[in-house]
Scaffold this motif. Structure first.
Motif, short mmCIF file in Angstrom:
data_model
loop_
_atom_site.label_atom_id
_atom_site.label_comp_id
_atom_site.label_asym_id
_atom_site.label_seq_id
_atom_site.Cartn_x
_atom_site.Cartn_y
_atom_site.Cartn_z
N LEU A 1 101.03 11.26 -39.67
CA LEU A 1 100.91 12.71 -39.85
C LEU A 1 101.60 13.15 -41.13
O LEU A 1 102.68 12.66 -41.47
CB LEU A 1 101.57 13.42 -38.65
N LEU A 2 100.97 14.10 -41.81
CA LEU A 2 101.59 14.85 -42.91
C LEU A 2 101.76 16.29 -42.43
O LEU A 2 101.01 16.76 -41.56
CB LEU A 2 100.71 14.82 -44.16
N VAL A 3 102.70 17.00 -43.04
CA VAL A 3 103.01 18.36 -42.62
C VAL A 3 103.11 19.27 -43.84
O VAL A 3 103.68 18.89 -44.86
CB VAL A 3 104.33 18.40 -41.82
N ALA A 47 99.22 13.26 -32.66
CA ALA A 47 99.05 12.34 -33.79
C ALA A 47 99.59 10.96 -33.44
O ALA A 47 98.99 9.93 -33.80
CB ALA A 47 99.77 12.89 -35.02
N ARG A 48 100.70 10.93 -32.72
CA ARG A 48 101.26 9.63 -32.30
C ARG A 48 100.33 8.91 -31.34
O ARG A 48 100.02 7.72 -31.51
CB ARG A 48 102.62 9.86 -31.63
N ASP A 49 99.88 9.62 -30.30
CA ASP A 49 99.11 8.97 -29.25
C ASP A 49 97.69 8.63 -29.69
O ASP A 49 97.01 7.84 -29.02
CB ASP A 49 99.08 9.85 -28.01
N ARG A 104 93.73 16.86 -49.56
CA ARG A 104 93.10 15.76 -50.30
C ARG A 104 93.87 14.46 -50.07
O ARG A 104 93.28 13.39 -49.90
CB ARG A 104 93.02 16.09 -51.79
N LEU A 105 95.19 14.58 -50.06
CA LEU A 105 96.03 13.40 -49.84
C LEU A 105 95.78 12.83 -48.43
O LEU A 105 95.66 11.61 -48.26
CB LEU A 105 97.50 13.77 -50.02
N ALA A 106 95.71 13.70 -47.44
CA ALA A 106 95.49 13.25 -46.07
C ALA A 106 94.14 12.54 -45.94
O ALA A 106 94.04 11.49 -45.29
CB ALA A 106 95.56 14.45 -45.12
N LEU A 107 93.12 13.09 -46.55
CA LEU A 107 91.80 12.47 -46.50
C LEU A 107 91.81 11.12 -47.21
O LEU A 107 91.24 10.14 -46.72
CB LEU A 107 90.75 13.39 -47.13
N ASP A 108 92.48 11.07 -48.34
CA ASP A 108 92.52 9.83 -49.13
C ASP A 108 93.24 8.72 -48.37
O ASP A 108 92.84 7.55 -48.44
CB ASP A 108 93.22 10.10 -50.47
N ARG A 109 94.31 9.09 -47.63
CA ARG A 109 95.11 8.07 -46.93
C ARG A 109 94.71 7.91 -45.47
O ARG A 109 95.27 7.06 -44.77
CB ARG A 109 96.59 8.43 -47.01
N GLY A 110 93.78 8.72 -44.98
CA GLY A 110 93.31 8.57 -43.62
C GLY A 110 94.34 8.94 -42.56
O GLY A 110 94.42 8.29 -41.51
N VAL A 111 95.11 9.99 -42.82
CA VAL A 111 96.10 10.45 -41.84
C VAL A 111 95.85 11.92 -41.52
O VAL A 111 95.17 12.63 -42.25
CB VAL A 111 97.56 10.27 -42.36
N ARG A 112 96.42 12.36 -40.43
CA ARG A 112 96.29 13.76 -40.03
C ARG A 112 97.19 14.65 -40.89
O ARG A 112 98.20 14.20 -41.42
CB ARG A 112 96.67 13.94 -38.56
N LEU A 113 96.80 15.92 -40.96
CA LEU A 113 97.61 16.94 -41.65
C LEU A 113 97.73 18.15 -40.76
O LEU A 113 96.71 18.77 -40.40
CB LEU A 113 96.97 17.33 -42.98
N HIS A 114 98.96 18.48 -40.38
CA HIS A 114 99.21 19.69 -39.59
C HIS A 114 99.77 20.78 -40.49
O HIS A 114 100.71 20.55 -41.27
CB HIS A 114 100.21 19.42 -38.47
N PRO A 125 105.61 4.64 -35.37
CA PRO A 125 104.92 5.69 -36.14
C PRO A 125 105.90 6.59 -36.88
O PRO A 125 107.05 6.77 -36.47
CB PRO A 125 104.17 6.47 -35.06
N SER A 126 105.42 7.16 -37.97
CA SER A 126 106.25 8.07 -38.77
C SER A 126 105.41 9.26 -39.22
O SER A 126 104.17 9.22 -39.19
CB SER A 126 106.83 7.35 -39.99
N MET A 127 106.09 10.31 -39.62
CA MET A 127 105.42 11.46 -40.23
C MET A 127 106.17 11.82 -41.50
O MET A 127 107.40 11.71 -41.57
CB MET A 127 105.37 12.65 -39.27
N VAL A 128 105.45 12.24 -42.51
CA VAL A 128 106.03 12.61 -43.79
C VAL A 128 106.07 14.13 -43.85
O VAL A 128 105.03 14.80 -43.77
CB VAL A 128 105.21 12.04 -44.96
N ILE A 129 107.28 14.68 -43.97
CA ILE A 129 107.46 16.13 -43.95
C ILE A 129 108.31 16.57 -45.14
O ILE A 129 109.24 15.88 -45.54
CB ILE A 129 108.11 16.59 -42.63
#
Length: 483
Positions: A178-180, A119-121, A199-209, A129-133
């Motif tokens: 990234l979201l987790v 996700a970072r690369d 839905r949140l990941a799609l709305d904000r354009g970020v990955r979800l693991h 970069p950050s991830m929300v967990i």
């Protein structure tokens, strides 16, 4: 932390040739120091299907391919074929869409590390970069943050211990890559609202693991209506460990990506040196083919129908245990898979003492220390084999509760507790940590590191320490233990 035998020293001189029978005898002696890996009463670190015949097949494959090397699939095409088969089975079990890809790794931590690194690369334009967990995300995400410089934005969970989607949405900013979510979270055994996170990941354009390391080989076979897998829109990657509920020998996890473009930053190649061109799909270069081959053999032997029965047995063991937990203990959350966390409502019945008492009765359970508003808990990861001994485990729990009531709670000296809360580990010297290790009860009379036979007192002190001090103290202890 949990107590084990401390007699790990031996007098063997590695420079002296020893006959093979002597080596085997010493191996057996060393193995006797460990917790049992079979029998259904070890509720952490190992998973027992109750199928010794299949276990034996896995060990045969482990030995057969132990000297093969997954570094180069052109030299060992057998490993490539088996990896493809394992990825295909994992994708089938976890709702992966057409076009998905996957990689076999050494374990859940490596799978999570690679998910974060990828996700970072994938965002080289992001300098910070950050991830929300959620706060219940596995500690491996914090390790990934430490290794890869991806800032972990930790969001408290709701009262039900599930990820708070609104709070996570509020934590997203322009640096988020990234979201987790967890399926389920290890500490409490509940499934995060993956559909809403998708839905949140799609709305904000970020990955979800989705971290399904401990649930991904169980949830497909249970009657759960909670969406959790790669079939959920917005989920871009998912990890599932085979050495947990696929019951394979240690060292095998699978990291799945929704499509090849998402995985591409995971690969590493280096031709800018005079040796062979290095090409890796994981963090490892040389890696034994033994664990992969063992996983291939075991998964083939159990098959879908076998895993369905094993999952139902492990879940039934968890539910049976949870339903029988005696007062004043209470289950933190109804088990949605195979995990049970138990707290105490009565300050006179210390759950950390209950953990010691269970272990004294031959049942290896795990202590989870207090975190925020969540009290200390006793954690059990049920296996399929646990169902065979569940009545004995429940009887031991009742005895342990009464023994803990008679012994009373562990108390920490108020002055020591205040020091544990106020000390800044960054200001402490090596000698200071020697003193703290002794105060924590982790040193023998000669000052050398040692584990006591009971851990409630140690865990009580660790519980009142700040997380930063607890981390540094345990790192110092591990450092000394391995010198």
């Amino acid at each position: 932390m949990t107590a084990r035998h401390n007699d790990t020293n031996n007098d063997t001189n590695p420079d002296i040739d020893t006959d093979l029978d002597t080596v085997r005898t010493e191996l057996q002696r060393l193995r006797s120091l460990d917790v049992p890996t079979h029998g259904g009463s070890t509720f952490a670190y190992v998973y027992d299907s109750g199928r010794p015949d299949v276990d034996g097949l896995g060990l045969e494959a482990l030995a057969m391919f132990g000297e093969s090397n997954g570094l180069d699939p052109t030299a060992f095409p057998s490993l490539l074929a088996m990896e493809r088969d394992l990825v295909a089975m994992a994708g089938e079990f976890t709702g992966a869409p057409a076009g998905f890809v996957g990689t076999v790794t050494s374990g859940g931590t490596e799978s999570i590390l690679l998910a974060v690194q990828t996700a970072r690369d994938a965002r080289p334009d992001m300098s910070n970069p950050s991830m929300v967990i959620p706060s219940t995300a596995h500690a491996a995400f914090h390790k990934a943050a430490h290794y890869f410089g991806v800032r972990a934005v930790v969001v408290p969970v709701g009262a039900d211990h599930r990820a708070d989607v609104d709070a996570m949405a509020a934590a997203i900013d322009e640096s988020t890559v990234l979201l987790v979510g967890s399926a389920p979270s290890y500490a409490h055994g509940v499934i995060d609202p993956i559909e809403a996170l998708g839905r949140l990941a799609l709305d904000r354009g970020v990955r979800l693991h989705v971290d399904a390391c401990i649930g991904g080989w169980v949830l497909p076979f249970l009657d759960t209506a909670t969406p959790w897998n790669l079939g959920v829109a917005g989920v871009t990657s998912l990890s599932v460990d085979l050495h947990k509920y696929a019951y394979t020998p240690k060292g095998v996890s699978v990291l799945l990506h929704r499509d090849p473009s998402l995985r591409l930053p995971q690969f590493f190649a280096c031709a800018d040196w005079p040796g062979y061109t290095m090409l890796n799909s994981t963090t490892q270069s040389t890696r034994s083919g033994g664990p992969l081959a063992a996983a291939w053999a075991v998964t083939r032997a159990h098959g879908r129908s076998g895993y369905a029965e094993l999952a139902r047995r492990a879940h039934r063991a968890a539910v049976t245990f949870a339903d029988a937990v005696p007062a004043p203990l209470e289950v933190v959350a109804a088990p949605e898979s195979t995990l049970v966390a138990v707290a105490s409502r009565d300050p006179q019945v210390d759950v950390l003492v209950v953990v010691d008492e269970m272990q004294a009765r031959g049942h290896y359970v795990q202590a989870q220390l207090a975190y925020g508003d969540t009290p200390a808990t006793m954690h059990l990861s049920m296996s399929a084999a646990s169902l065979d001994v569940i009545d004995a485990v429940i009887a031991a729990l009742r005895e342990s509760v009464e023994a803990a009531r008679e012994l009373g709670p562990v108390t920490v000296d108020p002055g020591l507790a205040e020091a544990a809360r106020s000390l800044d580990p960054a200001t402490l010297s090596d000698a200071d940590f020697d003193g703290l290790i002794a105060l924590a009860g982790l040193a023998a009379d000669d000052g050398q590191p040692a584990l006591p036979t009971r851990m409630a007192e140690v865990n009580a002190l660790l519980s009142v320490a700040t997380p930063a001090l607890r981390e540094r103290l345990l790192v110092a202890f591990l450092d000394r233990l391995t010198r």
